[in-house]
Write a protein that holds these residues in place. Structure first.
Motif, PDB file in Angstrom:
ATOM      1  N   THR A   1     -17.383  11.282 -51.224  1.00  0.00           N
ATOM      2  CA  THR A   1     -17.076  12.450 -50.178  1.00  0.00           C
ATOM      3  C   THR A   1     -18.006  12.464 -49.226  1.00  0.00           C
TER       4      THR A   1
ATOM      5  N   ASP B   1     -10.826  17.084 -53.393  1.00  0.00           N
ATOM      6  CA  ASP B   1     -10.599  18.532 -52.903  1.00  0.00           C
ATOM      7  C   ASP B   1     -11.828  19.013 -52.966  1.00  0.00           C
ATOM      8  N   SER B   2     -12.053  20.313 -52.653  1.00  0.00           N
ATOM      9  CA  SER B   2     -12.982  21.127 -52.457  1.00  0.00           C
ATOM     10  C   SER B   2     -13.917  21.273 -53.649  1.00  0.00           C
ATOM     11  N   ASP B   3     -13.314  20.833 -55.097  1.00  0.00           N
ATOM     12  CA  ASP B   3     -14.322  20.960 -56.158  1.00  0.00           C
ATOM     13  C   ASP B   3     -14.645  19.736 -56.452  1.00  0.00           C
TER      14      ASP B   3
ATOM     15  N   PRO C   1      -9.078  29.538 -50.285  1.00  0.00           N
ATOM     16  CA  PRO C   1      -9.462  28.291 -50.435  1.00  0.00           C
ATOM     17  C   PRO C   1      -8.940  27.659 -51.566  1.00  0.00           C
TER      18      PRO C   1
ATOM     19  N   ARG D   1      -6.749  23.447 -53.856  1.00  0.00           N
ATOM     20  CA  ARG D   1      -7.586  22.628 -54.906  1.00  0.00           C
ATOM     21  C   ARG D   1      -6.376  21.820 -55.481  1.00  0.00           C
TER      22      ARG D   1
END
Length: 574
Positions: free
Chosen positions: A192, A359-361, A531, A535
């Motif tokens: 990322t 994703d954000s995780d 948010p 995910r």
């Protein structure tokens, strides 16, 4: 004979008589309906679960409770002077009929629960990853960067829109830089770090050999590439093109889905001389750019989101965790199920044609791309007449399902792609879990003649349920292979529904229906929090709840319970 024993025999007698007698024809009907669900083509969804009895038994189907009461009443009147044993047996017989009605009532409630949940989550449309824009129908509207991919029929370049200047970012990074960063940080999420802000788009330039140079001829010849196109991808005047002398609407397009690529713009333009073209693909250039080139002057350009890498590139650099691997297989199944529901077979599913982001995780999100070989006919049957050797079976021969690879052309022969992409997902799953794909040359199996016992074992770290699903997907006989929807449901239940499956049989669904309601409330609550809705796990849960069908869910439960019984039997035998 004791009264307890008599009641037990009466219950058994009542259920068996109705199942073997009145329910015999209904069983055939139910089997036919289940078979229809496993065939290719769009499934017919009804407001109520399919009945167990045909129409000529409508009275018994709709009022089994009343029938049970009549049997009980008649039993008391007729056998009032008989022995207690006879009265108990006949009373239990009526009670057995009542149990059948209770099962039907449970099914109706479970089906109603599924439909209500489905209606709630289908209202929540998937939002495209990029904001909509109104311009960008010309190649001059974009700034092209480096080449990021090249296949057998196209080259892909990173791009930025001149009508929407990109935000400044720290740096761009290539795959070489990605690998260097990964070595430094020793974390898969280092992918990322590659900033895509300078070039948020990717432009795919098709190679045009024989489609001519008119826009109509190009769009007609390459119409399969437009299957994942959005509603405003083409200019309004291009929405209708000349097809064999008649104006017709362009071929079908699939609706947006988190695991299927989205084409934002599609237009024709003159082929430019891009960096590396003379060295990497000189033969496909038009004569004005290369005197020895064989290409035409104009071709089709597709504008999509720019993704960091393909699934193959990611797996060469990183090994997903046990849970991430399961989620990755599940995403492929969800994407394939979405295509099947809309009457599209990809026919070239492989790790090179699957794009990946995070994703954000830091969980990988997979996106199916490259629809150049897809089957998207107007009848949505996923079947193709195979009356000649000149009919194309699809793309990658190594990952061609057995029923397609072994088909012999002839009069009336049909290629059935209803479960072909699901089979390919089973083969790709080996790569996701760190193994060689068994159908590539390194292992040497061929889809046309392999035996299921020849499939190499998966690593012991792969969950037993996941291993069982992969084995089912790679069954040679498509009639014994689950659909992508059923296989996806199995993984959903394995990931999030273990408690609901405890002490669960394949018929009773009440406990599972309660779990579905709780799961729906949790997903809705998480979605309201913001948010977390972006995910991967949240997307998968919403997709599962939006596609709930009682029969598919029951089939998945039956497969899972059978697989666990088999695993326990193997452990005990060892």
């Amino acid at each position: 004979m004791s009264v307890k024993h008599a009641i037990s025999r009466g219950l058994e007698l009542g259920r068996s008589v109705f199942q073997l007698g009145l329910l015999k024809s209904g069983g055939r009907l139910a089997a036919k309906l289940r078979a229809d669900r496993f065939r290719a083509g769009p499934s017919v969804r009804t407001a109520q679960p399919q009945a167990f009895l045909p129409s000529r038994y409508r009275y018994y189907r709709t009022s089994l409770k009343g029938l049970a009461a009549q049997l009980q009443s008649a039993g008391f009147r007729r056998f009032a002077g008989g022995s207690p044993r006879n009265r108990a047996v006949f009373l239990a017989f009526g009670l057995g009929v009542g149990l059948i009605e209770q099962q039907l009532e449970d099914d109706r409630k479970s089906a109603s629960t599924c439909q209500e949940i489905q209606a709630v989550f289908r209202k929540k449309k998937f939002q495209a990853p990029l904001k909509p824009f109104t311009s960008g129908f010309k190649l001059e509207d974009y700034i092209l960067g480096n080449q990021i991919g090249k296949g057998s029929n196209a080259a892909v370049y990173e791009a930025a829109a001149q009508f929407a200047p990109p935000k400044q970012s720290a740096r761009k990074c290539s795959l070489v830089q990605i690998k260097e960063d990964e070595v430094e940080t020793e974390a898969p999420r280092s992918l990322t770090c590659c900033s895509l802000r300078n070039f948020p788009f990717a432009i795919k330039m098709m190679w045009n050999f024989g489609a001519g140079s008119s826009s109509e001829a190009i769009l007609k010849s390459m119409s399969q590439e437009l299957v994942p196109a959005g509603p405003h991808a083409l200019k309004q005047e291009k929405e209708e093109i000349t097809l064999d002398g008649h104006f017709g609407v362009l071929p079908k397009r699939v609706s947006a889905h988190p695991n299927v690529i989205r084409v934002y713009r599609a237009f024709t333009a003159d082929v430019p001389l891009l960096p590396g073209a003379q060295e990497e693909y000189p033969d496909v250039l038009p004569p004005r750019l290369n005197p020895a080139g064989l290409g035409n002057n104009r071709t089709l350009f597709l504008v999509m989101k720019n993704y960091p890498c393909t699934l193959r590139q990611y797996l060469e650099m990183s090994t997903p965790s046990r849970r991430q691997g399961t989620l990755m297989v599940l995403q492929l199944l969800e994407g394939v199920d979405h295509l099947c529901r809309e009457g599209v077979a990809h026919r070239d599913l492989k790790s090179d044609n699957v794009l990946l982001e995070f994703d954000s995780d830091g969980c990988p999100r997979l996106v199916i791309s490259d629809f150049g070989c897809c089957l998207a006919q107007s009848d949505s049957s996923l079947q193709l007449p195979f009356n000649s050797i000149w009919v194309s079976k699809g793309g990658n021969a190594s990952l061609m399902a057995p029923e397609v690879a072994t088909a012999v052309p002839g009069c009336g022969v049909m290629l059935d792609y209803g479960k072909a992409d699901a089979w390919a997902v089973g083969a790709i799953s080996y790569e996701i879990f760190g193994q060689q794909n068994p159908f590539y040359r390194a292992v040497g199996l061929e889809s046309r003649n392999y035996q299921e016992k020849q499939l190499p074992p998966l690593p012991s770290t792969v969950p037993a349920d996941v291993q069982f699903v992969i084995r089912l997907l790679l069954r040679r006989n498509p009639n014994k292979r689950p659909t992508a929807r059923v296989a996806a449901n199995m993984l959903h239940l394995s990931l999030w529904g273990r408690k609901a499956l405890a002490n669960q049989d394949s018929v009773g669904m009440r406990k599972l229906a309660d779990w579905l309601l709780c799961q729906s409330a949790m997903v809705l609550l998480k979605g309201c929090q913001g948010p977390s809705g972006n995910r991967v796990e949240a997307e998968l849960q919403r997709s599962f709840l939006a596609n709930l069908e009682l029969e598919d869910l029951r089939t998945a439960v039956g497969f899972l319970l059978y697989g666990r019984e088999q695993s326990q039997a193997c452990v005990l035998s060892v």
